[in-house]
Design a protein around this motif. Structure first.
Motif, PDB file in Angstrom:
ATOM      1  N   LEU A  61       0.810  -1.220   0.000  1.00 24.82           N
ATOM      2  CA  LEU A  61       0.000   0.000   0.000  1.00 24.82           C
ATOM      3  C   LEU A  61       0.844   1.272   0.000  1.00 24.82           C
ATOM      4  O   LEU A  61       0.455   2.270  -0.617  1.00 24.82           O
ATOM      5  CB  LEU A  61      -0.956  -0.008   1.203  1.00 24.82           C
ATOM      6  N   ASP A  62       1.997   1.237   0.663  1.00 25.96           N
ATOM      7  CA  ASP A  62       2.789   2.467   0.725  1.00 25.96           C
ATOM      8  C   ASP A  62       3.414   2.818  -0.627  1.00 25.96           C
ATOM      9  O   ASP A  62       3.968   3.899  -0.794  1.00 25.96           O
ATOM     10  CB  ASP A  62       3.852   2.398   1.824  1.00 25.96           C
ATOM     11  N   VAL A  66       1.536   2.539  -3.529  1.00 27.81           N
ATOM     12  CA  VAL A  66       0.426   2.820  -4.448  1.00 27.81           C
ATOM     13  C   VAL A  66       0.274   4.337  -4.610  1.00 27.81           C
ATOM     14  O   VAL A  66       0.508   5.094  -3.671  1.00 27.81           O
ATOM     15  CB  VAL A  66      -0.879   2.198  -3.898  1.00 27.81           C
ATOM     16  N   ALA A  85      -1.406   7.867  -4.659  1.00 31.24           N
ATOM     17  CA  ALA A  85      -2.363   8.394  -3.687  1.00 31.24           C
ATOM     18  C   ALA A  85      -3.832   8.179  -4.063  1.00 31.24           C
ATOM     19  O   ALA A  85      -4.619   7.691  -3.259  1.00 31.24           O
ATOM     20  CB  ALA A  85      -2.090   9.884  -3.469  1.00 31.24           C
ATOM     21  N   MET A 112      -5.187   4.492  -3.360  1.00 28.42           N
ATOM     22  CA  MET A 112      -4.942   3.759  -2.113  1.00 28.42           C
ATOM     23  C   MET A 112      -6.203   3.083  -1.587  1.00 28.42           C
ATOM     24  O   MET A 112      -6.206   1.876  -1.321  1.00 28.42           O
ATOM     25  CB  MET A 112      -4.425   4.711  -1.029  1.00 28.42           C
ATOM     26  N   ALA A 113      -7.260   3.854  -1.393  1.00 28.52           N
ATOM     27  CA  ALA A 113      -8.478   3.271  -0.826  1.00 28.52           C
ATOM     28  C   ALA A 113      -9.059   2.232  -1.786  1.00 28.52           C
ATOM     29  O   ALA A 113      -9.590   1.200  -1.346  1.00 28.52           O
ATOM     30  CB  ALA A 113      -9.503   4.372  -0.516  1.00 28.52           C
ATOM     31  N   LEU A 162      -2.915   6.712  12.416  1.00 29.36           N
ATOM     32  CA  LEU A 162      -3.588   7.993  12.186  1.00 29.36           C
ATOM     33  C   LEU A 162      -2.862   9.135  12.886  1.00 29.36           C
ATOM     34  O   LEU A 162      -3.063  10.299  12.555  1.00 29.36           O
ATOM     35  CB  LEU A 162      -5.040   7.930  12.678  1.00 29.36           C
ATOM     36  N   SER A 214       3.958  11.107   9.194  1.00 32.44           N
ATOM     37  CA  SER A 214       4.588  10.715   7.928  1.00 32.44           C
ATOM     38  C   SER A 214       3.701   9.784   7.110  1.00 32.44           C
ATOM     39  O   SER A 214       3.730   9.815   5.880  1.00 32.44           O
ATOM     40  CB  SER A 214       5.928  10.012   8.190  1.00 32.44           C
ATOM     41  N   TYR A 215       2.922   8.939   7.792  1.00 34.03           N
ATOM     42  CA  TYR A 215       2.230   7.843   7.090  1.00 34.03           C
ATOM     43  C   TYR A 215       0.720   7.811   7.302  1.00 34.03           C
ATOM     44  O   TYR A 215       0.054   6.874   6.867  1.00 34.03           O
ATOM     45  CB  TYR A 215       2.818   6.498   7.552  1.00 34.03           C
ATOM     46  N   SER A 216       0.169   8.817   7.969  1.00 42.30           N
ATOM     47  CA  SER A 216      -1.243   8.757   8.348  1.00 42.30           C
ATOM     48  C   SER A 216      -2.175   8.672   7.153  1.00 42.30           C
ATOM     49  O   SER A 216      -3.275   8.127   7.259  1.00 42.30           O
ATOM     50  CB  SER A 216      -1.604   9.971   9.209  1.00 42.30           C
ATOM     51  N   GLY A 217      -1.744   9.177   6.000  1.00 40.42           N
ATOM     52  CA  GLY A 217      -2.601   9.093   4.816  1.00 40.42           C
ATOM     53  C   GLY A 217      -2.828   7.652   4.389  1.00 40.42           C
ATOM     54  O   GLY A 217      -3.915   7.292   3.919  1.00 40.42           O
ATOM     55  N   VAL A 218      -1.811   6.829   4.551  1.00 37.64           N
ATOM     56  CA  VAL A 218      -1.925   5.414   4.212  1.00 37.64           C
ATOM     57  C   VAL A 218      -2.910   4.737   5.188  1.00 37.64           C
ATOM     58  O   VAL A 218      -3.777   3.968   4.775  1.00 37.64           O
ATOM     59  CB  VAL A 218      -0.540   4.731   4.260  1.00 37.64           C
ATOM     60  N   MET A 253      -5.304   6.184   6.818  1.00 37.15           N
ATOM     61  CA  MET A 253      -6.651   6.698   6.512  1.00 37.15           C
ATOM     62  C   MET A 253      -7.291   5.899   5.377  1.00 37.15           C
ATOM     63  O   MET A 253      -8.485   5.570   5.430  1.00 37.15           O
ATOM     64  CB  MET A 253      -6.503   8.177   6.129  1.00 37.15           C
ATOM     65  N   ALA A 254      -6.506   5.570   4.355  1.00 41.21           N
ATOM     66  CA  ALA A 254      -7.033   4.802   3.224  1.00 41.21           C
ATOM     67  C   ALA A 254      -7.470   3.406   3.666  1.00 41.21           C
ATOM     68  O   ALA A 254      -8.439   2.853   3.138  1.00 41.21           O
ATOM     69  CB  ALA A 254      -5.983   4.704   2.115  1.00 41.21           C
TER      70      ALA A 254
END
Lengths: 352, 352
Positions: free
Chosen positions: B189-190, B192, B194, B197-198, B222, B226-230, B232-233
């Protein structure tokens, strides 16, 4: 960095809507829009001087910007003929189309031969780092929305303009294709690899003077399940001192997701603040920007007054009313310096 | 899909830690680990039979998995010699190294000539769609953490194993390199882009029987900027019915971010639930998984009892105690079917 000024390529746009990228550039950067190039049958008109390539070159234009999208986002043979001539005339070309300029061998070859640049603003041009979370100097404002496409870009650019008119130091930071074409710089955040999203946001909002503001273009919504990861990276990578809550009150469901209702402005405020305070404990929600395009003037004013009373924050439609009150709302923000004494505790609850 | 069984390549690992990917595979998939291949000077040992290539081939091994990382994640000349021989012997090769197999022309050429596959599990092999948010059948459990590397993968795999032993339908869904090598499938996933991702998370957790559980490997946190977007997805793409809160109680700051404190388990629960309920209003936090590796047995039991009392949820270290109580905690979850009557309102506050 895309060289300005621009010649806006409207191609054979079947209607005004097809040229909305050009419209955005012309609305926000009339100073860099020297003219428009229209092909036979073009139904869009920016009200700029119609120019041929040589004429635009003589007028100083450096980049031909594709300001139109046809069905499928492709580069038609008719367009390609013009693009090749533009390269030969010495123009760079910039495009936000899905069909990349770099995927057209003829354009790549001619650009190389002519020493011209092709800018595909859908493709990140920088190797962004992983976010380090280090506290940066200067101040940052992020537009967050109850949904996608509710006016976040418009709000941030309108604030930048208002701040510059007041003599403040302010930079709109583009995070999407249209924003990048408007400003000539930025990050196409939705095209960045997941691990580097927050780092890309840090990269475009670097250390700055303490009275400098970045106005960061928002993307997606924390409540939009397709794109919330991108929004999250903005909330954390941007380390915002101030949030502007953006809303479009006539939406019946989340954009593209008929099963999903919009969150309330209260839910947006509480969730966005909780998350933003992980990166910046001093972050505040300072104002609300409402897109009232589907309301009459009277309806809009009534609605805005209601939101303002309910939320206890200035509520403005910057398109109708200008961004002055949104900028005023930043006055109270002391920024990072003042926050040093605060505990860095992500569990801090929103004030409101 | 990576073919099993595996021959685990330990190379010239300077110590056991360098072979931790092999260790994970051997711990969780001894059934597909037919042997280990060690070069001269190798200091790691999985306790598997040492095998040469021909011997492993005869024993049924189909893929040579690089279970070791040297400094910089590169493929050394000494390794490459073995890898070429393995391809010639008819093996596929799988790797999670930064140095991609596909970036080594010799390996690509030999693999092509031999009709073998090279799997770089750091590179997405699927064109994932944009998430559509459509409600899916079956049940899903997601591990979310107060920080990175607190035991989310271990928790999800341990639950899958326990559920399968009980005869339940359960699949661990890998979202990181080691998890993919353990299971032979999943999404890195990291890596993919943006926007997708979801959608990638939706793709790996498709419609299933109503009593089927996906155990989704979490990534990041969350609260990790650095990685919270991943993360979140995963929370939105995964549409989890149940969350397991994961924690490592001796961390003094967020991994790699010395300025950032860990959130409380309460803050994790409230924030993760609020966001998860956007995608699945019925989502519940059902249990807590604590990594107590730095505690004595007595300290661990005292700590777990304290957390359990404070949070009102079962608190377990699955490594010490097994995952039985984590699986028991899923019993009360009725899943999507039961949630139909609920308003789909993302503003619903967490219960707790």
């Amino acid at each position: 960095m895309i060289q300005t000024p621009y010649l806006l390529f409207l191609g054979d746009a079947p209607d005004a809507l097809a040229a909305k990228v050009a419209q955005g550039i012309k609305d926000w950067r009339p100073d860099v829009s020297v003219g428009q190039y229209r092909m036979e049958g073009c139904k869009a008109d920016m009200g700029l001087p119609d120019m041929g390539l040589a004429e635009a070159k003589a007028a100083g234009a450096k980049t031909l910007v594709i300001g139109v999208a046809n069905r499928g986002g492709i580069i038609s043979p008719a367009w390609k003929k013009v693009l090749v001539m533009a390269l030969e005339e010495g123009f760079d070309i910039a495009s936000g189309l899905h069909n990349l300029l770099h995927d057209e061998p003829e354009l790549v070859a001619v650009a190389k031969a002519c020493g011209s640049e092709l800018h595909d603003v859908r493709v990140p041009e920088v190797e962004y780092p992983i976010a380090n979370g280090r506290r940066r100097t200067g101040k940052r404002c992020l537009a967050v929305g109850t949904d996608c496409s509710v006016g976040k870009m418009y709000t941030a650019i309108a604030m930048e303009r208002e701040m510059r008119e007041r003599g403040m130091q302010a930079d709109f930071r583009a995070t999407g294709q249209t924003g990048i074409l408007i400003t000539g710089d930025g990050v196409p955040l939705d095209a960045v690899v997941a691990d580097f999203m927050a780092g890309a946001v840090e990269y475009i909002t670097p250390d700055a003077d303490e009275d400098h503001w970045d106005l960061i273009e928002g993307q997606g919504s924390l409540f939009h399940v397709s794109y919330s990861g991108v929004t999250m990276a903005l909330v954390h990578g941007g380390q915002p001192d101030a949030l502007i809550l953006c809303h479009e009150p006539t939406r019946t469901h989340m954009r593209g997701l008929p099963e999903y209702q919009l969150p309330t402005l209260e839910a947006l405020r509480d969730t966005a603040l909780t998350l933003a305070r992980v990166g910046n404990p001093a972050c505040e929600a300072v104002a609300i920007s409402v897109n009232t395009q589907h309301f009459s003037e009277g309806e809009a004013l009534t609605y805005l007054a209601g939101v303002e009373a309910e939320m206890g924050l200035p509520a403005v439609d910057p398109f109708r009313q200008g961004a002055a009150r949104l900028v005023d709302a930043l006055d109270g923000i002391k920024g990072r310096g003042a926050a040093v004494a605060m505990a860095h505790d992500p569990a801090i609850a929103p004030d409101a």
